[in-house]
Design an enzyme around this catalytic site. Structure first.
Site, short mmCIF file in Angstrom:
data_model
loop_
_atom_site.label_atom_id
_atom_site.label_comp_id
_atom_site.label_asym_id
_atom_site.label_seq_id
_atom_site.Cartn_x
_atom_site.Cartn_y
_atom_site.Cartn_z
N CYS A 67 -8.64 -30.24 4.38
CA CYS A 67 -9.19 -30.46 3.27
C CYS A 67 -10.26 -31.77 2.86
O CYS A 67 -9.63 -32.41 3.94
CB CYS A 67 -8.19 -31.00 1.85
SG CYS A 67 -8.63 -31.37 0.47
N CYS A 147 -1.40 -30.71 -3.43
CA CYS A 147 -2.22 -31.60 -3.76
C CYS A 147 -1.38 -33.22 -3.36
O CYS A 147 -0.75 -33.20 -5.11
CB CYS A 147 -3.05 -32.02 -4.48
SG CYS A 147 -4.75 -33.49 -4.16
N CYS A 391 -19.77 -48.17 -8.20
CA CYS A 391 -18.73 -47.24 -6.94
C CYS A 391 -18.86 -47.33 -5.94
O CYS A 391 -18.61 -46.30 -5.55
CB CYS A 391 -18.52 -46.63 -7.74
SG CYS A 391 -19.91 -44.87 -8.19
#
Ligand SMILES: C[S@@+](CC[C@H](N)C(=O)[O-])C[C@H]1O[C@@H](n2cnc3c(N)ncnc32)[C@H](O)[C@@H]1O
Length: 434
Positions: A67, A147, A391
Site C-alpha cells: 500500500c 486499513c 499543505c
C-alpha cells in the site's frame, strides 16, 4: 529526510531516494526506479542498522511494494513529528533563506496512536471485488480491508459484504468510491453512518448498527440534522447531505467538495487562522481558495455585519455548498472564480462599489501553492496581515520568498500533524509588511 517521506541515501556516488527507511539507518534497498539520470528510487527491504525511532508498522500493508497510503508507519509518532518539522525547516532555509525552528503540534485525539483517524477516504475496487488503496506511485490497487488509519466506521464498511456486494459498491476494477464517516438522524435518534459516492454526483448512505453490522438506509431516513427524500435500489438513500459541524456551525458538503480528512483538523485550523488573522469588526477580509467556506464563515463572524468577506473558489460545487452554509452571513461575497493574478487584482473595484482596501487575507491553496504572480497581486492590496495555510512546505517556502520580494516577512509559523503515519504536514504562516 527529504520531501514525501523519502530518505536521501548514496550508493556508488549516486543519490538514491529510499522509502521505508529512517535517517541514520543502514539498509539493504531494492532499486525501484532508474529512469532519472541524477537519482534513483528504492525501497528499504532489510534494515541492517536500525534507527532508535523505528517501530514495527501497525499496518500489515505498509511494506515495500504494497500500500502507498502511509509513509511512516515504521516510525514513532514523536519521530514522525520531528521529521516533519525538519522538512519544513529545510524548505524555509533552502528556498526562502529563513532560519526558523518549527514544532509540529499533535491534534486532539482519543488516543494519540496515529490510527483510526481518517474520516474521508477514496478507495478503489480490487480485481476480486474488494476495495483497497493504490500502491506507491502506481495504479495497482492493493487490498486493504483492514486499513489502520481509516476511521472505525469506514473500516467496518470496507470489510463488510453488505457493502462490497451491494448495488452501490464500485462495479469496475479500479473504480473509485469516496467514503465519509458521518451521522444519520432519523425519527429522533442518531446513529453512525457512512456516506459514499462512486462519482454519481450524490451521496448515498449506509447506517452502521453495532449489533449486526450494516443496514442500507430505510426510505424515511434522513442524513445529519434534516430529513431528506430518499429513493433508489435496495433502500439505499440517495441525495443525502454530508454535514460537518465546526463550533456549532454546519457546513453542507456535496460529493467531491474539499474538506479536511482528520476529524479535528477543521476546528484546529479555524482556531489557528482566526488567532493569526485577528480580523476586527468593520474590516475587509479575503478568503482565497475558500472551498466550502470554512475560513470565510469565521472571518465573517470576526468582521461582523459592518465588515465584509470576499471568498474565491473555482469548484462550483464547493461554492454552492458555501452558499447554503453561509446564508446567514450576507456580508460574505462568494465568487465562483479561479484565483489568478487578474482575478485577485480585480477583487476590489470594478463592479464592487464598496471600494476600500483589504485588511486581512487568508489563503489556502492546493499543493502547488499560489505562485509568485498571485502573491504579488494579493500583496498589492497591502493587507496588514496575510495568513497562509499550506499543505506543502516547499510551495509555502516559494510563496514566502515571493512575499519577501513584495516587502512582506514571515512573522509566525505553526505546524500541525493533520495526517499521522504519512509524511504530510500542514502549516499556518503569518505574513506582515516588513
Ligand atoms: C486546500 S483546499 C482549501 C479549502 C478550504 N479553505 C478549507 O479549509 O476547507 C483548496 C481549495 O482550492 C480550490 N482551488 C484549487 N485551485 C484553485 C484556483 N486556481 N482558484 C480557486 N480555487 C482553487 C480547490 O477546489 C479547493 O477547494
Amino acid at each position: 529526510m527529504a520531501h514525501h517521506g523519502l530518505c536521501v541515501a548514496r550508493a556508488d556516488g549516486r543519490v538514491v531516494f529510499v522509502r521505508h527507511a529512517l535517517p541514520g539507518e543502514r539498509v539493504l534497498a531494492r532499486i525501484t526506479d532508474v529512469s532519472h539520470d541524477r537519482y534513483w528510487r528504492a525501497d528499504a527491504t532489510e534494515i541492517l542498522v536500525a534507527s532508535p525511532d523505528r517501530v514495527e508498522p501497525p499496518c500489515p500493508h505498509a511494506r515495500p511494494g504494497q500500500c502507498g497510503g502511509c509513509d511512516w508507519q515504521h516510525a514513532t509518532l514523536d519521530a514522525q513529528r520531528r521529521l516533519k518539522a525538519t522538512v519544513v525547516e529545510d524548505s524555509l532555509r533552502r528556498i526562502a533563506g529563513l532560519e526558523r525552528a518549527v514544532r509540529v503540534e499533535p491534534l486532539p485525539a482519543k488516543a494519540d496512536d496515529g490510527l483510526g483517524w481518517r474520516t474521508r477516504m477514496r478507495f478503489a475496487r480490487t480485481p476480486d471485488g474488494g476495495v483497497g488503496l493504490r500502491a506507491h506511485r502506481s495504479h495497482q490497487v492493493v487490498a486493504t480491508p483492514d486499513c489502520r488509519i481509516a476511521h472505525p466506521s469506514l473500516a467496518q464498511v470496507i470489510a463488510d459484504p453488505v457493502f462490497l456486494q451491494g448495488p452501490a459498491a464500485p462495479e469496475r476494477t479500479g473504480q473509485a468510491v469516496d467514503l465519509v464517516a458521518t451521522k444519520l438522524t432519523a425519527s429522533g435518534t442518531t446513529s453512525d453512518a457512512v456516506a459514499f459516492s462512486t462519482g454519481s454526483g450524490s451521496w448515498q448512505l449506509v447506517r452502521l448498527r453495532p449489533e449486526d453490522g450494516l443496514e442500507p438506509v430505510a426510505p424515511e431516513a434522513g442524513a445529519a440534522e434534516e430529513p431528506v427524500e430518499v429513493a433508489g435500489p435496495a433502500g439505499v438513500a440517495e441525495a443525502v447531505e454530508v454535514v460537518e459541524t465546526v463550533e456549532g456551525r454546519s457546513f453542507r458538503l456535496e460529493p467531491g467538495v474539499f474538506w479536511q480528512v482528520h476529524p479535528a483538523a477543521a476546528a484546529t485550523l479555524v482556531d489557528a487562522v482566526r488567532a493569526a488573522a485577528a480580523a476586527a469588526p468593520g474590516e475587509t477580509a479575503l478568503d482565497l481558495y475558500s472551498g466550502a467556506g470554512l475560513f470565510a464563515a469565521f472571518l465573517a463572524e470576526a468582521v461582523g455585519p459592518t465588515g465584509r468577506v470576499i471568498a474565491m473558489e473555482s469548484d462550483e460545487a464547493a461554492v454552492r455548498s458555501a452558499a447554503r452554509s453561509l446564508a446567514d452571513l450576507p456580508w460574505v461575497s462568494l465568487r465562483s472564480l479561479r484565483v489568478t493574478p487578474a482575478t485577485v487584482r480585480g477583487l476590489i473595484g470594478g463592479s464592487d462599489r464598496q471600494g476600500g482596501g483589504v485588511d486581512v487575507a487568508v489563503l489556502d491553496p492546493p499543493r502547488t501553492g499560489a505562485g509568485r504572480e498571485v502573491m504579488a497581486a494579493l500583496l498589492a492590496h497591502r493587507p496588514r496581515r496575510v495568513v497562509y495555510v499550506a499543505c506543502d512546505p516547499a510551495a509555502l517556502a516559494r510563496d514566502v520568498a515571493a512575499a519577501a520580494e513584495e516587502g512582506y516577512r514571515l512573522t509566525a509559523l505553526r505546524a500541525f500533524d493533520l495526517f499521522p503515519m504519512t509524511s504530510h504536514v500542514e502549516c499556518v504562516a503569518t505574513l506582515e509588511p516588513a
